[in-house]
Each structure stands twice: as C-alpha cells, then as structure tokens.
Design an enzyme around this catalytic site. Structure first.
Site, mmCIF file in Angstrom:
data_model
loop_
_atom_site.group_PDB
_atom_site.id
_atom_site.type_symbol
_atom_site.label_atom_id
_atom_site.label_comp_id
_atom_site.label_asym_id
_atom_site.label_seq_id
_atom_site.Cartn_x
_atom_site.Cartn_y
_atom_site.Cartn_z
ATOM 1 N N GLY A 1 -8.451 9.591 8.921
ATOM 2 C CA GLY A 1 -8.715 9.672 10.427
ATOM 3 C C GLY A 1 -9.870 10.729 10.716
ATOM 4 O O GLY A 1 -10.026 11.052 11.968
ATOM 5 N N ASN B 1 -10.142 2.011 9.143
ATOM 6 C CA ASN B 1 -9.308 1.681 10.570
ATOM 7 C C ASN B 1 -9.877 2.358 11.605
ATOM 8 O O ASN B 1 -10.345 1.850 12.498
ATOM 9 C CB ASN B 1 -7.849 2.151 10.220
ATOM 10 C CG ASN B 1 -6.923 1.640 11.342
ATOM 11 O OD1 ASN B 1 -7.134 1.004 12.401
ATOM 12 N ND2 ASN B 1 -5.625 2.383 11.297
ATOM 13 N N THR B 2 -9.584 3.849 11.391
ATOM 14 C CA THR B 2 -10.120 4.776 12.793
ATOM 15 C C THR B 2 -11.294 4.413 13.354
ATOM 16 O O THR B 2 -11.391 4.372 14.673
ATOM 17 C CB THR B 2 -9.658 6.136 12.333
ATOM 18 O OG1 THR B 2 -8.453 6.526 11.909
ATOM 19 C CG2 THR B 2 -9.769 7.053 13.726
ATOM 20 N N ALA C 1 -9.813 6.205 3.829
ATOM 21 C CA ALA C 1 -9.654 7.214 4.637
ATOM 22 C C ALA C 1 -11.073 7.706 4.702
ATOM 23 O O ALA C 1 -11.564 8.190 3.958
ATOM 24 C CB ALA C 1 -8.433 8.275 4.011
ATOM 25 N N GLY C 2 -11.293 8.191 6.145
ATOM 26 C CA GLY C 2 -12.325 9.255 6.315
ATOM 27 C C GLY C 2 -13.684 8.461 6.381
ATOM 28 O O GLY C 2 -14.632 9.090 6.938
ATOM 29 N N LYS D 1 0.969 -1.241 0.039
ATOM 30 C CA LYS D 1 -0.060 0.121 -0.002
ATOM 31 C C LYS D 1 0.853 1.154 -0.059
ATOM 32 O O LYS D 1 1.734 1.540 0.861
ATOM 33 C CB LYS D 1 -1.096 -0.139 1.206
ATOM 34 C CG LYS D 1 -1.729 1.214 1.159
ATOM 35 C CD LYS D 1 -2.945 1.232 2.284
ATOM 36 C CE LYS D 1 -3.679 2.516 2.408
ATOM 37 N NZ LYS D 1 -3.932 3.015 3.369
#
Lengths: 260, 370
Positions: free
Chosen positions: A160, A208-209, A186-187, A99
């Site tokens: 994040g 993830n976050t 992301a996001g 990645k």
C-alpha cells in the site's frame, strides 16, 4: 503465456479488489486491466449467506468467465489460522488456489517468513496451489520452492505504500535463480514501476492500491495493462546496456599506444 | 515496563505547557516531515496549528486513502445492560441516576440481533455498564455463544476485566475491546469517578496492557473530550498508543474521540471543543499514525459526519440506540447519551456512497480466529 500450476494466463497483470469506492467501479477497472487473476480477501466475503440473502455483493461483481479468483488469507496471524482459512476458502469459493498472507504485524503488514514456510508446506501437501506473499528474500524463495510452492510473491516495498521497487537488488537475485514464477506484489505505485518490474524479468505483477485509489481507477487500470505489456516486451527484446565506458582520453593505458 | 510505570514519570502540567508553547515553525516542521514523532503530534494539536487546518486535512485525506482506500467500515452498538455500580458524573447510567435498570435476557438479545441484522450489520459492538454481580465473564460468554453465529466481527465496550477473563473470552469470538481512559488527569479522574470499581485509575490505565498480554486482536483507546483539556488528554492517548504499538505489535488499534453529550441532568463540559478543533485532532492522529483506525459515532451532528468521512475517519456507526432494548424490546427507555445523528444505517450508507466511498459491512470472519 504465463503458466502457474494448471492455469495459463494471457495477462501478466494480477489485481486486487480492496479499497475501491464501489463494487461497480472495481468491476469496470478490473475489466479495463484485462487481468485474469484477482485476489479477494476472505474476510470481505460473506461465506455463509443465509437462504434469504442476496449473493455476496463483491463476488457478484467478479462473476466473469475470464476472471479467476485468488482468495487471500489476510487477517490470519500464523500457519494454523492460514491453513484453516485456506480450507474455508476452498469450500466457499470452490478453488484450490490460495494467496497466502500471514502478517502478524497489523501496522506494516509485514509477512512472517517462518509461519509462511510452514503453511506453504502443509497447504501444498493438502493439494493447494499456493502463492505466498513474502519479503524479497532469495533464500526464503528457494526454501518455498523446496516445499512445493506454485509461485513466489516478493514485495517491491511495503504494501500500500506506492513506493515502487525498493527491493530491486534482491528481486533481481530471486528472478535469476527461481524455478517457479516470480510475481512482484506490494508497493507498485505507478505504471512505470510495473514496467520496470517486467523489464527485470518478473513473470507478473500484482497491483491494487495504485489502481483503486487513483483519481480514475478505470483509466489507471488500462495504463497498468499497457505498462505491463510494454515491460514484458522490453524484457523479451533484451534491453541495451547502459554505456558508461566512453572516455575522451586514456591516461592509464596511453603508454600501450606508445609502444606500437 | 507497563504503561502505569511509564506514565508515572509524566507530568500533566509540563506536558500541557509544552503543547501550548508550540509555534508555527514547529507546526511547519511537523507537516513537512515524513515520519512524525510525539513532539510533532504536540505541534499538530496545539493552538499554533489552527491556521494550518486545510493543509492538515489534505495530508490526512491522502494518507487515509493510501492505507484504507475509499472505504468506511460500518458498525453498530448493542447495549446489553444499563446496570451500573459506578458513579460517573457525566454518564446517564451512573449509579445515582434514577433510571429503570435492565439487563437483556437471551430471548431479548435475539430480538435485538434480528433488528440489527435487518439493518445490514455484520460488525457489532456490545456495550454494558459495570455491574459485576450480573454482567460478568460468564454472562459475556453466554452472550458471545448466542450471537456468534450472526456476526462476522464482535467488539466489546464493557468494564475492564482481568487478564484471565480476556483470555477466557477470546476463544468465544471476541475480537476487539474498547476501553476509554476518559481522562489521563488522575485527580480529575477521581473527581468524575467517586464511587465504584471504576474509581481505580491505575487499574483502568493498565487495561490495554492486559489486553495486549491476552493477545486481543484489536483494542480501542480514547478519552471523553470535555472532562479536561482535550489537547493534553489526546497527547497522552497518542503516547499510550505509541507505547502499545511497540510492545504489543500483533494487535491493531483504533481511536475514538467522543465529545461529552448532554443527557437528562448531565454534566456541562469543563473544556469545550468546537468542530474545527475536532477536525484538527482527527487529522493530527492520522498524520501521527497512518495505520490507526479512527472511529466516529452518532454523538456528532449530521453536517459534521457528512464532511468528516473524507478527512481521516475509517469507521462509523449509524442508526444506533444507546439504551438496552433500544432496537426492539423497549425503544422508549432512557438512553446513555443523546444521539445527534438519527439517520438510519441505510441513509448513512447512501451518504457514504454519494461521496464516492464504499460502506464496508463485512471485513472480518470469525473463521480467521480458529
């Protein structure tokens, strides 16, 4: 089933390994998510554990047959550093998947499109399966395809941030013209964001976050699993269009009625 | 424009007055806005924000979780030398203090490294005084060469160097440089640093610009709390950070907030800061800047450190020794300052885990800097 390069995936939910309160909670959440591709920051892994040391703590918890590792280059600032890091990852983790994350800006972690394109081209030539993290930039996606990217990973909003699909108009263009899988990265802050991403035709999402930082990461991982499946099913079933055409009277066209 | 020029137009007195003039209304506005400005920061560090501490702590916790997750990075200082040509009124290593001076040899450094590695550390902070005849760029190069194979991340807290020195040291694996301004009050700075190269306020103030130009990955800012009014000094720290982030956008930043600690025969703080106020400051930094790393050392007490983990901090040191040779070579020699939290690294790691956070020992790899 989703196919990227030589691998097929039952699950369209990809996950990350950062920000968890412990490695065992991370492991439990990843198992609950049914994810088959997890990204690991190269910088978090002990690449050269000395002979007397335990195997790397993080990797120990990712040792499941269905979990494919996707090392990421987080921390590098240009193509040269990224290529070197990818080679380190290939050697240490025995995978040619990478990645590609090149964010020279450590504040907002915005991906550098120029260095990313350069590194993708070079890594593809070196036989890597490259998944680059990029802005939701349709032209960049086509340029990456031209140099041999295995997929594209446009962002939904700043990494994040949990803000959801702020870039949706551009994501739709990317999805409509892509010849490689589109993974929205992301996001994504809530299962509803993930479902929406799948409904508009994304091939997969990376979360993830939103899982790691939630009050109950294991339950949240399962919620994302279901949301991604639901979104994908809705996409396949084709959503009904939103009807904004009904009007009570037709003042502009009523004269046509009169003629009859 | 360099920060020196920018700073010339700032007035300590007026800045101070404007901080103390902030009202509850200013604080509420600062709390309710999504992107906070330097004026908001003033409100958050002002006495008017004291009644809002719980709200600030809650917001700070949320923002820190979003960016950094439930993790705390672990680092440890390695004191290489206490030789120093500077007189600093507050420091145990001051030139006029009658202490035994020592600079570690290669062999001694490796003895210290062995103990630090045993403690579990991958991130190390090298610390020295300022003795340019023995502890200079060539010495640092030798040390970096020596320890590089053993650490994933190397920081330095030594005398400010020239641009060319920083450029020379980066390829040796130097990732982060901490240079604390001590105080932004120029006259007071001169009082506390009467002799030695450190007495040059402007050279020190210009150091982060040189670090930015050298492309250093991360730099650490801070003031020594207690020398001057902490609110005004912290405001200038935030202003410095804001300037640097915009100019050197490829660098990361961290902030520390060391409070003056006693040492044998040392200085009493001119302006004391209590624990409530330190929490207010930490939360204010986080509300002002969601991405900056915030670091806490063993200067703080056990109770304070246990509770601050969840309120905005991102890195912590533990089991620290502040004397060269303190880990293995000469454990009994005089410290730079008194340690308040004497728990071992392992005990701190367990404390972090008990709070539902993960202690992170490795979050960098020197191979990423090739």
């Amino acid at each position: 089933m989703l196919k990227i390069a030589d691998k097929t995936f039952h699950s369209r939910l990809f996950t990350g390994t950062g920000k968890f309160s412990s490695s065992s909670i991370m492991e439990a959440a990843l198992l609950a998510s049914a994810s088959e591709l997890v990204t690991v920051a190269l910088k978090r892994v002990d690449l050269n554990p000395s002979a007397n040391q335990q195997p790397d703590e993080l990797l120990k918890h990712l040792n499941h047959p269905h979990l494919n590792l996707l090392p990421n280059t987080s921390g590098v600032r240009n193509a040269k550093e990224a290529v070197f890091a990818a080679q380190m990852a290939r050697e240490a983790l025995e995978t040619n998947w990478i990645k590609l994350e090149i964010h020279p800006d450590p504040k907002y972690l915005m991906p550098d499109p120029i260095e990313t394109l350069k590194a993708t081209e070079e890594l593809a030539k070196l036989g890597f399966v490259v998944l680059p993290y990029i802005h939701a930039d349709p032209v960049l996606c086509k340029r990456l395809e031209d140099v041999g990217t295995a997929a594209v990973m446009p962002l939904g909003s700043p990494i994040g941030s949990n803000k959801g699909l702020k870039t949706i108009d551009f994501l739709e263009i990317i999805i409509s013209q892509s010849r490689v899988p589109v993974i929205i990265d992301a996001g994504i802050g809530a299962p509803s964001d993930a479902a929406k991403a799948m409904e508009i035709g994304a091939d997969a999402v990376l979360v993830n976050t939103a899982i790691a930082v939630s009050g109950n990461p294991v339950l949240m991982a399962e919620a994302f699993k279901i949301a991604v499946e639901a979104g994908r099913m809705a996409y396949l079933a084709r959503l009904g269009t939103i009807n904004s055409l009904a009007v009570a009277s037709s003042p502009l066209t009523a004269f046509l009625e009169d003629e009859i | 424009m360099r920060f020196n020029e920018f700073f010339e137009n700032q007035s300590w007195e007026e800045t101070s007055k404007s901080i103390y003039a902030k009202t509850a209304k200013d604080v509420e506005q600062a709390l309710n806005t999504p992107k906070r400005t330097l004026e908001d920061f003033k409100a958050l560090i002002s006495p008017a924000a004291a009644p809002y501490l719980e709200s600030m702590a809650k917001l700070s916790q949320e923002l820190t979780l979003k960016r950094f997750g439930k993790t705390i990075q672990m680092y440890v200082p390695l004191y290489l030398s206490n030789e120093c040509n500077n007189i600093c009124t507050y420091c145990g290593f001051s030139y006029d203090n009658k202490v035994k001076r020592k600079t570690l040899s290669a062999l001694e450094i490796m003895e210290e490294v062995a103990v630090i590695k045993e403690m579990g550390y991958h991130h190390v902070l090298l610390v020295t005084g300022e003795a340019n005849q023995t502890v200079h760029t060539d010495y640092f190069k030798k040390v970096l060469d020596l320890i590089r194979p053993h650490f994933a991340h190397i920081s330095m807290e030594v005398q400010p160097l020239d641009l060319a020195d920083y450029q020379e040291l980066t390829p040796y694996g130097l990732n982060t440089v901490l240079v604390y301004q001590e105080t932004y009050h120029e006259e007071d700075y001169k009082k506390h640093h009467p002799k030695g190269k450190k007495s040059n306020f402007q050279y020190r103030l210009d150091t982060p610009d040189r670090l930015g130009e050298a492309g250093i990955h991360k730099m650490g800012l801070g003031v020594l709390i207690g020398l001057e009014d902490w609110r005004t000094d912290s405001f200038f720290t935030a202003m410095h950070l804001d300037y640097l982030e915009k100019k050197y956008w490829q660098s990361k930043y961290s902030i520390s907030f060391p409070r003056l600690r006693p040492f044998s025969g040392g200085l009493e703080p001119k302006v004391a800061m209590n624990d409530r106020e330190l929490v207010q400051l930490i939360c204010a930094y986080r509300l002002f800047n969601e991405e900056v790393e915030l670091s806490i050392s063993t200067r703080e007490s056990v109770i304070f450190r246990d509770h601050i983990i969840k309120l905005g901090i991102t890195s912590i040191s533990a089991g620290s020794k502040t004397n060269p040779g303190g880990y293995a070579v000469e454990p009994q020699s005089l410290e730079q300052f008194e340690i308040s939290d004497e728990r071992t690294a392992l005990e701190i790691a367990e404390m972090i885990q008990k709070q539902g956070y993960e202690p992170v020992w490795k979050d960098w790899d020197l191979s990423l800097m090739k």
